[in-house]
Design a protein around this motif. Structure first.
Motif, short mmCIF file in Angstrom:
data_model
loop_
_atom_site.label_atom_id
_atom_site.label_comp_id
_atom_site.label_asym_id
_atom_site.label_seq_id
_atom_site.Cartn_x
_atom_site.Cartn_y
_atom_site.Cartn_z
N UNK A 133 0.97 -1.58 0.00
CA UNK A 133 0.32 0.02 -0.27
C UNK A 133 1.22 0.94 -0.04
N UNK A 134 0.25 2.21 -0.24
CA UNK A 134 1.19 3.57 0.10
C UNK A 134 0.30 4.36 1.19
N UNK A 135 1.23 5.62 1.51
CA UNK A 135 0.60 5.76 2.92
C UNK A 135 1.08 6.78 3.24
N UNK A 136 1.21 8.60 2.30
CA UNK A 136 1.61 9.85 3.04
C UNK A 136 0.58 10.61 4.30
N UNK A 137 1.05 11.71 4.42
CA UNK A 137 0.53 12.54 5.15
C UNK A 137 0.61 13.79 4.22
N UNK A 149 -2.35 13.94 -6.20
CA UNK A 149 -2.09 13.04 -5.68
C UNK A 149 -3.04 11.58 -4.66
N UNK A 150 -4.29 12.03 -4.86
CA UNK A 150 -5.58 11.46 -4.12
C UNK A 150 -5.51 10.05 -4.94
N UNK A 151 -6.36 10.06 -6.06
CA UNK A 151 -6.62 9.35 -7.27
C UNK A 151 -5.29 7.89 -7.30
#
Length: 104
Positions: A73-77, A83-85
């Motif tokens: 997965x990908x997680x960034x704050x 970048x949401x899509x």
């Protein structure tokens, strides 16, 4: 048991792979960058280079496995709206594709 795993080269994924290998499972991991997955190779994991963008590619990577663990997965704050899509696809889309591939 032969276990297919995504995200095996990550912090949590590598810990899961270690536990699987310790209990005697054979592990197949799909990885984008085999060099980053060197610790997995040293444990004897069957590395399959690829990504989770296509269901057909996932089917090929998981061929011959009995079960799947999906941890990629990908997680960034603080991502921008543009970048949401990509983040949605990396988390939700890839989960759908892994489930579809395992059902095939």
């Amino acid at each position: 048991m032969r276990v297919f795993i995504t995200g095996g080269a990550g912090f949590i994924g590598e810990a899961v792979v270690r536990r699987l290998m310790a209990r005697g499972d054979r592990v197949t991991a799909v990885v984008r960058d085999p060099e980053r997955a060197q610790p997995l190779a040293e444990m004897g994991v069957d590395l399959r280079q690829g990504d989770l963008s296509r269901t057909a590619g996932i089917v090929d990577a998981m061929r011959g496995t009995d079960s799947a663990i999906h941890l990629a997965g990908m997680y960034r704050v603080g991502i921008t709206p543009s970048e949401r899509p990509a983040m949605h696809d990396a988390n939700v889309g890839s989960t759908h594709r892994v489930l579809d591939a395992f059902a095939t």
